[in-house]
Scaffold this motif. Structure first.
Motif, PDB file in Angstrom:
ATOM      1  N   MET A  21       1.176  -1.266  -0.095  1.00 38.04           N
ATOM      2  CA  MET A  21      -0.035  -0.356  -0.346  1.00 38.04           C
ATOM      3  C   MET A  21       1.035   1.423   0.047  1.00 38.04           C
ATOM      4  O   MET A  21       0.732   2.091  -0.324  1.00 38.04           O
ATOM      5  CB  MET A  21      -0.895  -0.088   1.331  1.00 38.04           C
ATOM      6  N   GLY A  22       1.801   1.525   0.818  1.00 38.62           N
ATOM      7  CA  GLY A  22       2.632   1.965   0.696  1.00 38.62           C
ATOM      8  C   GLY A  22       3.346   1.932  -0.813  1.00 38.62           C
ATOM      9  O   GLY A  22       3.425   3.675  -0.832  1.00 38.62           O
ATOM     10  N   LEU A  23       3.606   1.638  -1.191  1.00 35.56           N
ATOM     11  CA  LEU A  23       4.656   2.078  -2.235  1.00 35.56           C
ATOM     12  C   LEU A  23       3.804   2.455  -4.161  1.00 35.56           C
ATOM     13  O   LEU A  23       3.968   2.980  -3.904  1.00 35.56           O
ATOM     14  CB  LEU A  23       4.975   0.663  -3.189  1.00 35.56           C
ATOM     15  N   MET A  24       2.314   1.740  -3.151  1.00 37.96           N
ATOM     16  CA  MET A  24       0.793   2.082  -4.598  1.00 37.96           C
ATOM     17  C   MET A  24       1.046   3.351  -4.538  1.00 37.96           C
ATOM     18  O   MET A  24       0.601   4.200  -5.241  1.00 37.96           O
ATOM     19  CB  MET A  24       0.543   1.091  -4.806  1.00 37.96           C
ATOM     20  N   GLY A  25       1.001   4.383  -2.785  1.00 34.76           N
ATOM     21  CA  GLY A  25       0.533   5.164  -2.887  1.00 34.76           C
ATOM     22  C   GLY A  25       1.231   6.175  -3.303  1.00 34.76           C
ATOM     23  O   GLY A  25       1.259   7.269  -3.772  1.00 34.76           O
ATOM     24  N   TYR A  26       2.955   5.831  -3.008  1.00 35.29           N
ATOM     25  CA  TYR A  26       4.045   6.470  -3.921  1.00 35.29           C
ATOM     26  C   TYR A  26       3.425   6.859  -4.731  1.00 35.29           C
ATOM     27  O   TYR A  26       4.150   7.636  -5.472  1.00 35.29           O
ATOM     28  CB  TYR A  26       4.949   5.916  -3.117  1.00 35.29           C
ATOM     29  N   ILE A  27       3.648   5.472  -5.883  1.00 40.23           N
ATOM     30  CA  ILE A  27       3.842   5.439  -7.149  1.00 40.23           C
ATOM     31  C   ILE A  27       2.780   6.668  -7.860  1.00 40.23           C
ATOM     32  O   ILE A  27       2.887   7.539  -8.559  1.00 40.23           O
ATOM     33  CB  ILE A  27       3.268   3.882  -7.482  1.00 40.23           C
ATOM     34  N   ARG A  28       1.296   5.945  -6.985  1.00 39.33           N
ATOM     35  CA  ARG A  28      -0.211   7.385  -7.749  1.00 39.33           C
ATOM     36  C   ARG A  28      -0.031   8.787  -7.283  1.00 39.33           C
ATOM     37  O   ARG A  28       0.291   9.377  -8.235  1.00 39.33           O
ATOM     38  CB  ARG A  28      -1.606   6.553  -6.378  1.00 39.33           C
ATOM     39  N   SER A  29       0.748   8.794  -6.249  1.00 44.25           N
ATOM     40  CA  SER A  29       1.387  10.204  -6.480  1.00 44.25           C
ATOM     41  C   SER A  29       2.406  10.999  -6.966  1.00 44.25           C
ATOM     42  O   SER A  29       1.844  11.728  -7.762  1.00 44.25           O
ATOM     43  CB  SER A  29       1.752  10.607  -4.144  1.00 44.25           C
ATOM     44  N   SER A  30       3.712  10.171  -7.426  1.00 42.85           N
ATOM     45  CA  SER A  30       4.359  10.777  -7.675  1.00 42.85           C
ATOM     46  C   SER A  30       4.572  10.345  -9.102  1.00 42.85           C
ATOM     47  O   SER A  30       5.185  10.718  -9.968  1.00 42.85           O
ATOM     48  CB  SER A  30       5.420  10.260  -7.095  1.00 42.85           C
TER      49      SER A  30
END
Lengths: 602, 284
Positions: free
Chosen positions: A526-535
Motif C-alpha cells: 500500500m505504501g509503495l502504490m501510494g507513492y507511485i500514484r502520488s509521484s
C-alpha cells in the motif's frame, strides 16, 4: 460498470451532502475565501498560483515532503483499516444473526474492537497531515481549499457522524442483541455509509491533483464543485480503495488473530483465534482476487486521461516499481496459499486432494516469475551490447502485459482452487451427478486456462490498443470460472454429507507467520502504490496546472523511496501492535470481571 | 513475550528484505530533475538550436516516440513520410512543408493520426498525444521550434525553423558571458546582411547597385517572387533558408558550386538567419 460505480458513489455523497453544494454556496465559502486571501489570490478569479521557492516555508530544518508523506501515509494506513473492517464486520454480524450462530457475533465484535484504537490514531494522523499541509504547503492548500472548501466542511461533519455511529455500534453491541439486532445492524450500515462517503470525498482531492477537472488550463475554477470532484480517475480510485480496504482490513485482523494464536495458552483460545485467522485470511484473499482488475481499470483510465502519464507510469522510471509490486503481490499470493495448505491439517484423516497443492505451488511460482520479468530495461551501452538489444532475447517476451495478464489470472484461479479444495474436502456424496459436476468444474478450469493463455499469445500479434482490450475477456473468463464453481459447490454442499470434523486450532505456528507475511506485505504494498500514484504527477502539485516549485520537486531514486515506505510500514506496525495490546488489555479486564460476577450471582 | 519478540523480529526482517531488494535488486536510476524552461537567447547558432531541441526531445518526447515505435510513431523517416500523410484523405491539416507539418503535429496532434496510434474507440480520428504547447509539456514557442529543428536535422533535412528570442530574453541587456563567443548580434536585417557581407556577392533589395554591375552571386532583389516556386512543397522562406545553409543543394542557373561559403550555419545566429530570410522573402 463505471456508470454503476459512479452512480453509487454520487448517490452516497448526495445523501450525505443533502444537496447543499450549489455553485453559489461554494462561491461564498468563507473558508475558501479566507484561504485564498491568505495566499494572496484573486478571489473573483482564483487561478492556480505560480509558486516560487520562497512560497514554501521551512520549519526548523524539517523536510517538508517527508513530513507530509509520512503523516499522509500513516493516516491512509489507519484509515484503510478502520474503513475496511466495519464493512466485513457488518456482513459477519448479519450472517451470525440470520444463522443464529453466536460465533459470528463474537468474532465480529472482536474485529470491531481492534479497530477502535486505530480510529483515534486515524484522526490524529489526519490532523497532523492537515496542519503539515497548511504550514509547509500553504499555496497548495489554499488553492485546494478555494475549490474544495465546501467539501472539506462536509467532510468534517461526516467525520463527526462516523464517530457517533462507531461509538454507538461498538458500545451498543451487547445491549442491542435479540430484537434490537436489526437496529444495531442499521447503525453499522450508517457507519459504513459515512465511512465510504468520507473516503470518496477525500479521494476526490487526490484524483483532482492527478487529473484535474472542473478547471480550465490556467486552473481557474468553473464553479461546479461536482465537476472538480467527479474527475476521470475518481470512480476507479474509489472502487480500487474500497476493495483494497477490505483486503487490508482482513490482513491486519488476520495478523491480530495470528498474534493471539501464538500467545494463546489454552486449546479453546487457539481454536477461536485459528477460526478468526481463517476467516480474516478468507476475507483478505477474496477481496484480493478482484483487486488486480480494479487496478487495471484505474491504469486504463490514467492512460485515457493522459497517455503521457500512463507511459511514464508503466514504461518509464516508474516501471521498475511494478517489479517490486510483483514481488510483493507474489509474496501475498504465496503466503495466503501456504496458510490455506497448512489448513488442510485441520481436517480428519488424509485429504484426498492434498496432492494437488504441490502442483498449485508450481503454477504459482511460474506465474510469479512471469509477472516478475521486466520488459523495458534501462541499461548502459555495455549491458545493451552484451544482451544484444533493449530486451532480453529469451525472457524479454515474458515481460509484456500479454504474458503478465495471463499469469495473474492463472494465479487467481490457482488461489481460488486452493480454497475450493479445502471446502470440498469434507463433502461426500454417492450421487453420480456429483461426479459429473466435478468433472464439469475441471473442464471449466481447463477451458478457462486455455482461453487465458491463448488470448495472451494472441496479444503478441495485435497492436497495443487491441492488446490492452484483451485483458477484459481474460478477466471475464476468470470471473466466470469462480462464479460457476461457487454455484456448483453450493449445490453440491446442499446435497452432500459432511464427514469428519474441522479441528480448529490444529495449525502449525509457521502458518501464523504466513498471516503476518500477508499483513506486512500488504502494508508495504500500500505504501509503495501510494507513492507511485502520488509521484506520477512528478513536478506538479496539480497535474498540468500548478507546478511544484519546492526544493523537493524531484523524483526520488527507487531505493530512497523504498526506504521511506519501509519507515512508514515499521512505524505503522509498531502502532498496530500498540492497538493490539490495547485490545488485549480490555479483554483481560473482561476476564477478570467474570469470576467476580459469578461469585455475586446466586 | 517470546511471541511478541518473534513476531517483531519477523516483521522487521521481512521489511528489511523488501527494502534490500528495492536497493540492490533494482537499478538505482537517478531521475532527471524537474525540467527548466529552455529559452532561446537569440544568439544561438543552428547547431546550438538543434542541440537544444535534442535535449527537449529527450525530456519530453522520447518516452513515447522511442526507437521501438510501439507507443507512438517512429520519427526517423519523418523527412519522407510527411508528404504521404498530408495527401492522405484522413489528413485534416494545412501543412505544405515539413516544418509546418511538424509544428501542426505538435500543436494539433489530431490533424493527422498515424494508423493504429489513435485513441481507442476513435478509429484513429483522435490522437492520444497532448498538445505540446499546453498541459504537462507546455513547451514555449522557441522550445517547439528547437524540437522542430532537431527533428529536421535528425531526418537529414534542412533546418528551416525561424526562431525569435523569447520575450524574456529580449528584455535582457546583453547576452551572458557564458554564451558562445560570437560577434555581437546584428540588430536588423540590413546590418545582418552587411555583417556577413552578402552584398559583396549579391545584389540585394535597398542596397546600392550600379547599373549593369555583375556580381559573383545571383541577383536577389526579386527572389521573393521566385523562391516559393523553386522546389516543390517548399515555401519561399524555406528555400532561402536552405540556400544560405546549404548553398550547393539547389544552384541557380548559370552558377557554379562551391562559390558561396557553406559554413553560415556555424557563423550565423538563428535570429540573424531569420532576419535575413524574412527580409529577402518579402517585397520591397
Amino acid at each position: 460498470m463505471r456508470v454503476l460505480a459512479t452512480t453509487f458513489f454520487i448517490v452516497l455523497a448526495l445523501v450525505a451532502l443533502d444537496g447543499g453544494l450549489s455553485p453559489v454556496s461554494f462561491s461564498k465559502s468563507a473558508m475558501a475565501v479566507d484561504a485564498a486571501q491568505a495566499a494572496g489570490l484573486d478571489i473573483a478569479r482564483v487561478h492556480a498560483p505560480n509558486l516560487t521557492l520562497g512560497d514554501y516555508p521551512t520549519y526548523r530544518g524539517l523536510n517538508s515532503r517527508l513530513t507530509v508523506w509520512i503523516a499522509a501515509q500513516l493516516h491512509l494506513f489507519f484509515a484503510a483499516f478502520v474503513l475496511g473492517v466495519p464493512i466485513f464486520v457488518l456482513v459477519i454480524e448479519f450472517i451470525g444473526w440470520r444463522h443464529s450462530d453466536p460465533r459470528y457475533d463474537r468474532v465480529a465484535h472482536e474485529f470491531i474492537k481492534i479497530s477502535m484504537g486505530a480510529f483515534s490514531l486515524t484522526a490524529a494522523f489526519g490532523g497532523l497531515l492537515v496542519f503539515a499541509l497548511v504550514v509547509l504547503y500553504p499555496g497548495l492548500f489554499a488553492y485546494l481549499a478555494s475549490i474544495f472548501g465546501p467539501i472539506m466542511m462536509v467532510y468534517a461533519v461526516l467525520f463527526l457522524a462516523e464517530t457517533g455511529f462507531l461509538y454507538a455500534y461498538y458500545y451498543g453491541w451487547d445491549a442491542m442483541q435479540g430484537r434490537r439486532k436489526p437496529a444495531h445492524l442499521l447503525i453499522g450500515l450508517g457507519l459504513n455509509v459515512a465511512g465510504t462517503v468520507l473516503m470518496g470525498l477525500s479521494n476526490s482531492w487526490a484524483t483532482f491533483m492527478m487529473a484535474p477537472s472542473g478547471i480550465d488550463a490556467q486552473g481557474v475554477f468553473s464553479g461546479s464543485v461536482w465537476e472538480a470532484v467527479a474527475g476521470p480517475l475518481w470512480t476507479p480510485l474509489n472502487v480500487h480503495r474500497f476493495i483494497a480496504n477490505i483486503a487490508y482490513g482482513g490482513a491486519i485482523v488476520g495478523a491480530y488473530a495470528a498474534y493471539k494464536f501464538i500467545s494463546a495458552r489454552t486449546s479453546e483460545e487457539k481454536a477461536h483465534y485459528d477460526w478468526m485467522g481463517y476467516t480474516a485470511n478468507g476475507i483478505a484473499v477474496m477481496a484480493l482476487l478482484p483487486l488486480p482488475f480494479a487496478g487495471y481499470w484505474m491504469t486504463k483510465e490514467i492512460y485515457a486521461y493522459s497517455q503521457q502519464m500512463g507511459i511514464t507510469l508503466m514504461g518509464g522510471l516508474f516501471a521498475w516499481l511494478f517489479i517490486i509490486q510483483a514481488v510483493l503481490i507474489g509474496t501475498i499470493f504465496l503466503a495466503a496459499n501456504f496458510y490455506l495448505w497448512c489448513g488442510m491439517n485441520r481436517l480428519d484423516g488424509v485429504n484426498r486432494n492434498a496432492y494437488l497443492t504441490k502442483y498449485i505451488a508450481g503454477v504459482l511460482v511460474i506465474c510469479f516469475l512471469v509477472w516478475f520479468t521486466p520488459h523495458t530495461l534501462v541499461m548502459t551501452a555495455r549491458e545493451l551490447g552484451s544482451i544484444g538489444g533493449a530486451y532480453h532475447p529469451v525472457l524479454g517476451p515474458l515481460g509484456v502485459m500479454s504474458a503478465k495478464n495471463s499469469a495473474v489470472n492463472i494465479m487467481i484461479l490457482a488461489t481460488f482452487l486452493t480454497y475450493q479444495l479445502f471446502r470440498r474436502a469434507r463433502l461426500r456424496s454417492a450421487a453420480p451427478w456429483m461426479v459429473h459436476a466435478t468433472r464439469l468444474q475441471v473442464a471449466l478450469y481447463a477451458v478457462a486456462i486455455a482461453n487465458i493463455v491463448w488470448l495472451g499469445i494472441y496479444g503478441y500479434f495485435v497492436p497495443a490498443n487491441v492488446r490492452i482490450g484483451l485483458s477484459v475477456p481474460q478477466v471475464m473468463t476468470t470471473i466466470l470460472v469462480i462464479v460457476s464453481c461457487v454455484v456448483v459447490d453450493e449445490v453440491i454442499a446442499f446435497r452432500s454429507q459432511r464427514v469428519g470434523t474441522i479441528h480448529w486450532g490444529r495449525m502449525p505456528v509457521r502458518a501464523q507467520y504466513a498471516l503476518f507475511t500477508l499483513a506486512v506485505a500488504f502494508t508495504w504494498l500500500m505504501g509503495l502504490m501510494g507513492y507511485i500514484r502520488s509521484s506520477i504527477r512528478q513536478h506538479w502539485h496539480v497535474y498540468t496546472v500548478m507546478r511544484d516549485a519546492s526544493a523537493d520537486a524531484f523524483t526520488l531514486t527507487i531505493g530512497h523511496a523504498a526506504a521511506i515506505v519501509s519507515i512508514c510500514t515499521l512505524f505503522f506496525l509498531v502502532l498496530v501492535l500498540f492497538v493490539f495490546w490495547l485490545a488485549g488489555f480490555s479483554s483481560t479486564q473482561a476476564v477478570q470481571r467474570a469470576p467476580l460476577a459469578a461469585r455475586v450471582l446466586p | 513475550m517470546s511471541g511478541f519478540l518473534g513476531v517483531t523480529t519477523y516483521a522487521v526482517g521481512l521489511i528489511s528484505l523488501f527494502t534490500a531488494f528495492s536497493y540492490y535488486g533494482i537499478p538505482q536510476l537517478v531521475p532527471e530533475p524537474p525540467p527548466a524552461k529552455e529559452n532561446s537567447t537569440g544568439t544561438m547558432t543552428t547547431e546550438e538550436l538543434v542541440a537544444m531541441g535534442s535535449r527537449i526531445y529527450a525530456r519530453a518526447c522520447v518516452l513515447c516516440h522511442s526507437g521501438v515505435g510501439d507507443r507512438a510513431p517512429k520519427l526517423d523517416a519523418i523527412g519522407t513520410v510527411w508528404r504521404e500523410r498530408t495527401r492522405d484523405v484522413r489528413y485534416r491539416g494545412s501543412a505544405r512543408t515539413l516544418e509546418d507539418y511538424l509544428r501542426e503535429s505538435m500543436l494539433e496532434p489530431s490533424a493527422y493520426v498515424v494508423s493504429g496510434f489513435g485513441k481507442p474507440g476513435t478509429n484513429d480520428a483522435e490522437s492520444p498525444m497532448p498538445a505540446a504547447a499546453t498541459g504537462a509539456m507546455a513547451l514555449s514557442a522557441s522550445e517547439i521550434n528547437a524540437v522542430i529543428g532537431y527533428l529536421q536535422s535528425m531526418a537529414g533535412d534542412k533546418v528551416t525553423v525561424t526562431l525569435l528570442p523569447d520575450p524574456v530574453d529580449r528584455a535582457k541587456p546583453s547576452a551572458p558571458a557564458s554564451e558562445p563567443s560570437v560577434a555581437a548580434k546584428a540588430p536588423d536585417a540590413i546590418s545582418a546582411l552587411r555583417k556577413f557581407q552578402c552584398d559583396v556577392c549579391h545584389a540585394l533589395p535597398k542596397f546600392p547597385v550600379e547599373e549593369g554591375e555583375q556580381r559573383p552571386g545571383p541577383d536577389l532583389r526579386g527572389i521573393w517572387k521566385t523562391a516559393g516556386h523553386r522546389v516543390d512543397g517548399m515555401d519561399a522562406k524555406g528555400f532561402i533558408s536552405e540556400s544560405i545553409l546549404f548553398p550547393n543543394k539547389k544552384l541557380a542557373q548559370g552558377f557554379e558550386p562551391d562559390l558561396m561559403p557553406n559554413d553560415y550555419g556555424d557563423q550565423m545566429l538563428v535570429a540573424e538567419l531569420q532576419l535575413i530570410v524574412d527580409y529577402l522573402a518579402q517585397e520591397h
